[in-house]
Structures are given as structure tokens and as C-alpha cells.
Write a protein that holds these residues in place. Structure first.
Motif, PDB file in Angstrom:
ATOM      1  N   THR A  64      -8.766  -1.852   5.942  1.00 51.34           N
ATOM      2  CA  THR A  64      -9.494  -1.515   4.714  1.00 51.34           C
ATOM      3  C   THR A  64      -8.823  -0.343   4.013  1.00 51.34           C
ATOM      4  OG1 THR A  64     -10.944  -0.213   6.117  1.00 51.34           O
ATOM      5  CG2 THR A  64     -11.762  -2.355   5.409  1.00 51.34           C
ATOM      6  N   ALA A 110       0.832  -1.202   0.000  1.00 51.80           N
ATOM      7  CA  ALA A 110       0.000   0.000   0.000  1.00 51.80           C
ATOM      8  C   ALA A 110       0.871   1.259   0.000  1.00 51.80           C
ATOM      9  CB  ALA A 110      -0.924   0.005   1.209  1.00 51.80           C
ATOM     10  N   ILE A 164      -6.296  -1.742   1.655  1.00 49.59           N
ATOM     11  CA  ILE A 164      -6.954  -2.338   0.486  1.00 49.59           C
ATOM     12  C   ILE A 164      -7.428  -1.217  -0.446  1.00 49.59           C
ATOM     13  CG2 ILE A 164      -8.873  -3.789  -0.288  1.00 49.59           C
ATOM     14  CD1 ILE A 164      -7.130  -5.454   1.364  1.00 49.59           C
ATOM     15  N   PHE A 165      -8.026  -0.213   0.172  1.00 53.24           N
ATOM     16  CA  PHE A 165      -8.555   0.909  -0.598  1.00 53.24           C
ATOM     17  C   PHE A 165      -7.431   1.596  -1.395  1.00 53.24           C
ATOM     18  CE2 PHE A 165      -9.644   5.499  -0.735  1.00 53.24           C
ATOM     19  CZ  PHE A 165     -10.772   5.411  -1.541  1.00 53.24           C
ATOM     20  N   SER A 195      -4.174   1.065  -8.181  1.00 54.82           N
ATOM     21  CA  SER A 195      -4.195   0.195  -9.370  1.00 54.82           C
ATOM     22  C   SER A 195      -5.071   0.807 -10.447  1.00 54.82           C
ATOM     23  CB  SER A 195      -4.737  -1.192  -9.027  1.00 54.82           C
ATOM     24  OG  SER A 195      -4.114  -1.671  -7.879  1.00 54.82           O
ATOM     25  N   LEU A 196      -6.256   1.276 -10.036  1.00 55.78           N
ATOM     26  CA  LEU A 196      -7.153   1.877 -11.024  1.00 55.78           C
ATOM     27  C   LEU A 196      -6.471   3.069 -11.706  1.00 55.78           C
ATOM     28  CD1 LEU A 196     -10.633   1.808  -9.229  1.00 55.78           C
ATOM     29  CD2 LEU A 196      -9.841   0.404 -11.143  1.00 55.78           C
ATOM     30  N   LEU A 230      -4.651   0.320  -2.369  1.00 57.26           N
ATOM     31  CA  LEU A 230      -4.203  -0.547  -3.467  1.00 57.26           C
ATOM     32  C   LEU A 230      -5.166  -0.480  -4.641  1.00 57.26           C
ATOM     33  CD1 LEU A 230      -2.724  -3.641  -1.633  1.00 57.26           C
ATOM     34  CD2 LEU A 230      -1.557  -2.079  -3.195  1.00 57.26           C
ATOM     35  N   ILE A 231      -6.477  -0.512  -4.317  1.00 54.74           N
ATOM     36  CA  ILE A 231      -7.463  -0.489  -5.404  1.00 54.74           C
ATOM     37  C   ILE A 231      -7.374   0.826  -6.173  1.00 54.74           C
ATOM     38  CG2 ILE A 231      -9.946  -0.429  -5.930  1.00 54.74           C
ATOM     39  CD1 ILE A 231     -10.307  -2.366  -3.538  1.00 54.74           C
ATOM     40  N   ILE A 232      -7.375   1.927  -5.421  1.00 55.24           N
ATOM     41  CA  ILE A 232      -7.340   3.236  -6.088  1.00 55.24           C
ATOM     42  C   ILE A 232      -6.071   3.399  -6.917  1.00 55.24           C
ATOM     43  CG2 ILE A 232      -7.177   5.741  -5.704  1.00 55.24           C
ATOM     44  CD1 ILE A 232      -9.928   4.820  -5.195  1.00 55.24           C
TER      45      ILE A 232
END
Lengths: 292, 336, 248
Positions: free
Chosen positions: A140, A13, A143-144, A150-151, A146-148
Motif C-alpha cells: 500500500t 513508486a 500505491i500511496f 501524481s496528485l 504513486l497517488i500522492i
């Protein structure tokens, strides 16, 4: 094992944030030979734009984030290019380095003198809670992030490789003279990369400030991390900067836990020195034969 | 007027004037004022060293602060252990010379921004060592009560005496640097900066000169540290963290890289000016940063470059005025 | 037979799959002016850079006065008496004309310590002034080299190559970008040094007239190989040379 996964994920992260900053750093270098020594401060300050908007305009968090993004684009993107980079570029690399160092002092002191020298809590973009994952506790937030991240990377990649605009930007980075002959508006392409950088640092700022709190000295560590990530990955590739960022985040975390907490900061530096000496073009970059 | 300002006589007069100011300073300044001027002199020496590496030889180093730190710790630890200051002073310089030599090796492989980052990384590593190796450096508590030297029975403990001690040592070091840049080495350093390939083809051993530029510059940084330790008498690792290195870099470029007096001027803007501009206190750094950016914009050769430009501007003006005068005379003569 | 000043034996240089220089051998004797010509991309510059230690040849050997110097560094070659000029102008703009020349001579003798502790001009002011005189640069001797006209810089560039009294001088396109008057002047100076000091030259040049007027012997390169060798007159009438230049 659980501890390892925990460390690994939180390292990823942090690394993802480094990667965003490093990508921006590298884009500036590629299109305009700007080594931005204020890149760390660029990540530090958007959080303060938001806090400032909340405190002085009395608005809610999310509108303030909007204002933060817009102000970042204007100041860190447009004005940075127009007022510092454009007029300096003809003087060569060193004066530009000095200017951006001065800029970093300026930004730091502005925050310290006109907002606060204390660390400020910054609201998370999503509510924080912990997930239990085979015994490993993963927040979380991570995780958040990482998602953001990656996007963002996927979107950026699409922009650069999948669109006409992106290819024009790449042509500009590779050879501005040829790009100009091909009818690409080089100046505008360079401006776009500055705006992209501003957007990336603003995003990184909003992701990292809830974890480390917003403080005027945050840029010291972040700037260094961005340099290291960009160089370790190879100074000339988006892919490289991303890998560099992730490698850096994970090594830092694991080294702190398993080797020495005190020398947490030393491992990336040693990594940097080794990579520069052993593969000056980075882990992902290609070596070029030197010509006379 | 301009001719007078650039004449040899005026330069000597100006140098004597500054020397007189410095020598008589203790008779009209309080202890804090003396401390400040001594600090300026010490930081100037550190900048002089960096100027050799960066300004003359063109090798970017972001580690000069680390060398000041190494010098300060070596001298601090040795004098606290009872070793005479001159010995500690030489050891500081020697150790920094050796480390600087080694740090020069990356410069043989990589240039410009890569070199900047290697030295930056080195600087941060040194800081971490100073902070973490408590058995040696006392970590964040730093070294306290570093003694001031006693030389041939002369106790420099008081501000008055110590000031003259610093002034003397700095004068010697400055003369040393002056000698280096006026010797064939200075010429080779400039050649290395301006065109290493050509220099190499003319027999300049660019490898050795590059390493030497690093080693010499670092050693002078170490000497500055050896003066810094007894000056402040208390210091901790934060004094030598990355900001000091970056500040020294700023001082050299702001003063005027590749000129002898540039570092003194640059150090004055960072050490003396903030104290004199009390009105701006607190906001000094903001103003300083803006001034640096504006200076880089209009005159990347720094304050010395600004002075040169000022002088040549007036010369040019006078020459063209003379030309116009001549042309007028000629036309008048032709008219007759 | 006397020993050649420069002996190049079977030198090849490959970049990846491309062979830029392919088994080139030649000798240069004292007092000669050898010209190397050839169309663009024929390997002239690569050959030059191999001889001068700027590039390492893939195979073959290079000898100067009988010493093997294959792979030696340019600064060591310089100390053996080999000096050069560059195709693109290469003077040190921030140094004065005189300092440019002193620099060009100061590294030739003695150790680094001598240079640190010895006199400021390394005892070279007199010979630098001679060189300034010889190349007619007296009126700009104390000006920064960067402020000189192109032609003057070119002269300074050449003068620097002669400062250390070299055995062998390699000139890379000396006539490039120089106007006609200056060109004649440059040729006169080179010829004069050649006869007065018995200096040996190797010249790469595009300007055929200049080469023909200056050199005693010419080598023609094409696609990395020597295709002809002879006096200017022989080269002028050699059908293979004409083919190489016009055949493409």
C-alpha cells in the motif's frame, strides 16, 4: 509475470519520488541557473527535521511533520536562496557548484554530528500492508506514493500552466528580462520556485524515508538520481523530469532483477551518458541549432 | 612591505624556506606527521592534474578521484605481482592518459553542467567496477600489503625513506606541470577556457587541446594514485568513490583554480588543516563547509585570489596615498 | 589573370525554411580591400561565417589560394593564412597583451609536441613586440587584456588577426563601438598593413564612411543576394543600393 508487475510498480513508486526531486532540481536551474549539488541532502534532511521535532519538542508525529514542512520551506527554500544563491549568482556556475557541494557536506555532517550517524526508522504516513493483485504483491506504501506523487504533479502542472502566477513563473524562467519589462515581479517568482522546490523535497523525504530509513548518507543516491532524471528527461521541461524519474526508477529496479544486482547503480549512469551524448537535450527536450 | 612580499627575491626565499621545511621534516616529525605530509603531497599532485583540466583549460571534471583510484589499483596490483614500481608508475599514468583522452570526447559535444554529469557518472561507474570486479580488485576487501618500492637498492619501506621518495617524485611531477603551464600549451589552455570560438579562429585546435587537457590531467591523477598505493599500503574502493572527486574539485577551487600553487594550498586545507585543528575535531568538516561557502561568496577565485586581492588592496592604498602626497606637494608649490 | 586569394562560388545557406545566403559568388585578389555592406539581416554575417568555417554552407564552394576549404574547420583555415576579427570584442582577458599576441601566432607552425617541448614563447616575442609597437600598445604590453580600455582591446583584437602574417584577413564590423580618434587610427593601421605587406582584406561594416574610405571595391548584399558591386563611387550613386537601404 507477477514478479515483473511487482518490480514494475515498486520501480514506478521510487521513480515517482525521483521525479518530484528532479522537477524541483530543474525548476531551480530554469529560474536561477542553480545546479543544486545539495539536492540529495535536501531530500535527506526534512525527515530529520521531523525526527528532531519529535525527539526534542516531544510532540506527536503529525504536528512534527507540519513543523518539518515549515522548517524546510524556511531553510531549504528561503534561506538557501537568500544566503547562498542570491549572492553567488553573479559569480557564475562553478562557484555555485562548489558552494552547493560545500552545503551538502555541511548538511550531512550536521545530521551526523548532531543527530545520529545510524539509520533511523521513520514512521510511514499510512499503515503498511500488502495487496494481492493477480498474484503480484504490491504494498500500500507504493500505491500511496504513486497517488500522492501524481496528485502533486497534477497540482503543480495546474499551478504552472493554469494560473496567472504559473504563467508569470514560466515567463520568468524563459526570459527574465522580458518578464521584468512585462511587469512581472521576477525576484518574487524566483523565490516561489525555491519554495516549491523545498516543498517537493520535503514531500519526497516523507515518502521515501519510511522505506529506506532516514540516514545522513541518503542524499548521495537521491541527488544523483535527481540529476539523472532531470537530464534524461531534458533539462528544461517539467514533463521531461517526470518521465525521466519514472524511466529511471523502473529501469533501475528491472535491471537489478534481470541484469545484475551489483550493477544496479550502473544502468542509470550508462543511460545518462548515452542520453547526454546522443541527445544532449534529453528524451523530451527539443534540440536547438547552435549559433555562433 | 608589499613590494618586498611580491618581489622575485622574496618569492625565491619563500620557496627555499618551504623546501627547507619539507627536507628537514623527518628530523622533527614522528612517523604519523611524515605520513600526513606525504599524503598532502600526493593529494596535491592529484589536484595539480585536475587544475590543468579545470583551472587552466576550463573543462569541468568530477572524475579526478576515479583516476587516482585507477592509478592506485594499477600500481597496487602490478607491484603486488612483483613488477618494479617505476614500471607500474608509468603504466598507471599511461592508462589514465588513454582513459582521460576518451573521457574528453563528451567535452567536445557538451559543456558545463552536462560535462560535469558525464564525468560524475563515469566516476561512479569506475567505483562500481572496483567494488564488483572481485576477481581483479578483491572488491570491498581492497588491496593489502602493497609493497613500497626498492629503487637501485634503496629500500623505501621505512617512513623516513619513503617520505623522501614521495618528496622526490612529487617535485619531479610538479616541475613537469610547471613546464606544461608555462609552455605554449598553457596559453592555449587558458584561451580554450576563456573563449573557445576565438581560440579556434586563431588556429588553436580546440578539439585536440580539450582532449589533451583531459588526458594530461587524468594521467597526473594516475601518477598520484601510483604514489598513493605504496603510501597507504592498504586501500579499498570507497577511498576513490565520488566524495574524493568532489573533494579534489573543492581543493582546486578553494586553493585557486588556474594558479600553480592553488592546488597545494587547497590540498593543505583538506589534508593538513583537519589534523592541526584538533580542537575542532569532529566538527572540522562543518567548519570547512562554512568557510568554503563564505570564501566562494566573497572571493570565488579562491585563497590565491584572496592573496592577490590583499596585495593589490595595499598597493592601491599606497598609490592613492602617494597621489595624495603629490597633490599636496603640488598645491603647496602652487601656493608659494 | 592571376589566381584570386579567396574565391566564393554559388554559396547558399538555409536555416530550415529561411534562406539567409542565396547563391553568392565573388572573388578577392591579392592586395585588395573588399567591403561587404548591406542592411540588417541581408546575410552578411552568415556569409562571413560560411567563409570562415564557423557554419557549413548548404551549397557552393569556397577556395583559398585555389585550395577547396568548404566546410574546413576555422583552425585549419587559420593555418592556410586566413584570419579574422569578431564583431563583438574577443580578446583573452586573463592573458597579458603580449601573451594574447603570442597565442595568436603560436599555433601557426610546427606540431603540438614542438609547442610542448619548445621555447615558452614559441619564438614569437620579437614579432609580438613588433606588433605591439605597430599598434601603439607598448605602454600596456604586460597588462592583462581584460584591464584595457575598449579602444585598446579593439586594437589588440585587430593586431591578433595579423600576428601570423595572414594572406587574407576578414574583419567583422571593425568600426563598431570605436570612437572617432580611434577609428582614424585603426583605418590608418589597416591601410598601412595593406600597402606595406600587400595583405588582402574583406570587411563587413555598417559605418559607410569607414567602408568608403577604406575599401577599393564594395559588394552590396540584400536578402542574401548580391545586388551591386563596384568602386565606392559607383556604389554611392547606384539607385538600387539606395533603394535597398531606404526602400523598406
Amino acid at each position: 509475470m507477477a514478479a515483473f508487475i511487482q518490480l514494475f510498480v515498486s520501480g514506478l513508486a521510487t521513480g515517482a519520488i525521483y521525479a518530484l526531486v528532479a522537477v524541483g532540481f530543474m525548476l531551480l536551474w530554469q529560474t536561477s541557473q542553480t545546479i543544486n549539488f545539495a539536492q540529495g541532502e535536501f531530500v535527506m534532511i526534512p525527515a530529520f527535521f521531523v525526527l528532531w521535532a519529535i525527539r526534542f519538542l516531544g510532540i506527536d508525529f503529525w504536528p512534527a511533520v507540519g513543523i518539518g514542512v515549515i522548517v524546510s520551506l524556511i531553510i531549504l527554500g528561503f534561506l538557501f536562496k537568500r544566503m547562498i544563491v542570491d549572492p553567488m549568482i553573479k559569480h557564475g556556475v562553478l562557484p555555485m557548484v562548489i558552494s552547493t557541494i560545500a552545503l551538502s557536506i555541511f548538511l550531512k555532517e550536521m545530521v551526523k554530528d548532531f543527530y545520529s550517524s545510524q539509520a533511523q526508522p521513520f514512521p510511514g504516513l499510512i499503515p503498511s500492508s500488502d495487496l494481492n493483485f493477480f498474484g503480484a504483491v504490491i504494498s500500500t506504501q507504493n500505491i500511496f506514493i504513486l497517488i500522492i506523487a501524481s496528485l502533486t504533479v497534477v497540482a503543480l502542472n495546474f499551478l504552472l500552466n493554469g494560473t496567472r502566477l504559473g504563467r508569470a513563473m514560466q515567463a520568468t524562467a524563459q526570459n527574465p528580462t522580458v518578464a521584468r519589462i512585462l511587469g512581472i515581479p521576477v525576484e518574487r517568482m524566483i523565490l516561489y520556485t525555491f519554495l516549491i522546490n523545498a516543498a517537493l523535497v520535503a514531500l519526497a523525504s516523507f515518502l521515501i524515508s519510511p522505506i529506506y530509513l532516514a540516514k545522513f548518507t541518503n542524499g548521495d543516491v537521491l541527488g544523483l538520481a535527481a540529476f539523472i532524471a532531470a537530464i534524461v528527461g531534458g533539462f528544461n521541461q517539467v514533463r521531461g523530469a517526470i518521465v525521466g524519474g519514472l524511466v529511471l526508477g523502473v529501469t533501475e529496479n528491472l535491471a537489478a532483477a534481470y541484469i545484475s544486482a551489483q550493477y544496479r547503480g550502473a544502468i542509470p549512469l550508462i543511460l545518462l551518458i548515452v542520453v547526454i551524448l546522443w541527445r544532449p537535450h534529453g528524451l523530451m527536450g527539443r534540440a536547438e541549432e547552435r549559433t555562433v | 612591505m608589499i613590494d618586498f612580499l611580491t618581489s622575485r627575491g622574496f618569492k625565491i626565499f619563500f620557496a627555499l624556506f618551504i623546501a627547507a621545511l619539507l627536507i628537514t621534516a623527518p628530523f622533527y616529525l614522528r612517523n604519523f606527521g611524515l605520513y600526513l605530509i606525504a599524503m598532502w603531497l600526493v593529494i596535491s599532485v592529484a589536484a595539480l592534474g585536475l587544475n590543468l583540466t579545470l583551472g587552466y583549460a576550463g573543462q569541468v571534471s568530477m572524475a579526478q578521484g576515479a583516476f587516482v583510484g585507477i592509478g592506485a589499483y594499477v600500481t597496487g596490483l602490478m607491484t603486488l605481482a612483483g613488477v618494479p614500481w617505476p614500471v607500474a608508475f608509468l603504466c598507471s599514468g599511461l592508462l589514465c592518459f588513454v582513459i582521460g583522452w576518451v573521457l574528453g570526447y563528451p567535452a567536445l559535444r557538451v559543456q558545463h553542467h552536462y560535462l560535469a554529469f558525464v564525468t560524475l557518472a563515469f566516476s561512479t561507474l569506475v567505483f562500481l567496477l572496483m567494488r564488483n570486479e572481485e576477481w581483479l580488485t578483491k572488491g570491498i576487501y581492497g588491496l593489502t600489503d602493497v609493497p613500497r618500492p626498492i629503487l637501485f637498492g634503496w629500500n623505501t619501506g621505512k617512513a623516513f625513506d619513503f617520505y623522501f621518495f614521495v618528496l622526490g617524485v612529487v617535485t619531479l611531477l610538479s616541475l613537469g606541470v610547471w613546464w606544461i603551464i608555462r609552455s605554449p600549451w598553457g596559453r592555449a589552455f587558458v584561451a580554450l577556457r576563456e573563449n573557445p570560438v576565438r581560440a579556434l579562429s586563431l588556429g588553436v585546435d580546440t578539439r585536440r587541446y580539450t582532449l589533451m587537457a583531459f588526458a594530461m590531467g587524468s594521467a597526473i591523477g594516475g601518477f598520484a594514485g601510483a604514489l598513493y598505493a605504496p603510501l597507504v599500503q592498504f586501500f579499498e574502493p570507497n577511498s576513490f568513490a565520488l566524495p574524493l572527486s568532489l573533494n579534489l574539485l573543492l581543493m582546486v577551487i578553494v586553493g585557486g583554480g588556474g594558479t600553480f600553487f592553488g592546488p597545494f594550498i587547497g590540498a593543505a586545507t583538506a589534508v593538513l588543516l583537519p589534523e592541526w585543528l584538533r580542537i575542532a575535531q569532529g566538527y572540522y568538516l562543518i567548519i570547512y563547509a562554512i568557510v568554503v561557502m563564505v570564501l566562494m561568496l566573497f572571493c570565488p577565485t579562491g585563497i590565491m585570489g584572496l592573496g592577490d586581492r590583499f596585495i593589490s588592496h595595499f598597493r592601491q592604498k599606497r598609490i592613492s596615498a602617494e597621489r595624495a602626497e603629490k597633490a599636496k606637494d603640488m598645491s603647496q608649490q602652487e601656493g608659494k | 589573370m592571376m589566381q584570386p586569394v579567396l574565391e566564393v562560388t554559388d554559396v547558399s545557406k538555409r536555416f530550415g525554411g529561411v534562406t539567409a545566403v542565396d547563391g553568392v559568388s565573388f572573388k578577392v585578389y591579392e592586395g585588395e580591400i573588399l567591403g561587404i555592406i548591406g542592411p540588417n539581416g541581408s546575410g552578411k554575417s552568415t556569409l562571413f561565417n560560411c567563409v570562415l568555417g564557423q557554419l557549413n554552407p548548404t551549397q557552393g564552394s569556397i577556395k583559398v589560394d585555389g585550395h577547396d576549404v568548404t566546410g574546413a574547420r576555422p583552425c585549419d583555415l587559420n593555418r592556410l593564412g586566413v584570419s579574422r576579427t569578431f564583431q563583438l570584442l574577443q580578446v583573452f582577458p586573463e592573458l597579458s597583451v603580449r601573451d594574447n599576441l603570442i597565442l595568436a601566432g603560436q599555433e601557426h607552425e610546427g606540431t603540438m609536441l614542438d609547442r610542448l617541448l619548445g621555447p615558452r614563447d614559441a619564438g614569437l616575442t620579437a614579432s609580438a613586440n613588433q606588433m605591439i609597437e605597430f599598434f601603439r600598445l607598448s605602454h600596456v604590453a604586460d597588462e592583462k587584456a581584460g584591464g584595457l580600455s575598449y579602444g585598446q582591446q579593439k586594437l589588440l583584437d585587430a593586431a591578433m588577426a595579423f600576428m601570423a602574417g595572414p594572406r587574407l584577413v576578414l574583419l567583422d564590423e571593425p568600426a563598431g563601438g570605436v570612437n572617432l580618434t580611434m577609428l582614424g587610427h585603426l583605418r590608418d593601421r589597416l591601410k598601412a598593413i595593406n600597402t606595406e605587406q600587400n595583405a588582402t582584406f574583406v570587411v563587413i561594416e555598417h559605418n559607410m564612411e569607414f567602408v568608403m574610405a577604406l575599401c577599393n571595391r564594395i559588394i552590396v548584399l540584400a536578402e542574401g543576394k548580391i545586388i551591386a558591386e563596384g568602386t565606392p563611387d559607383e556604389i554611392r550613386s547606384n539607385p538600387e543600393v539606395i533603394e535597398a537601404y531606404l526602400g523598406h
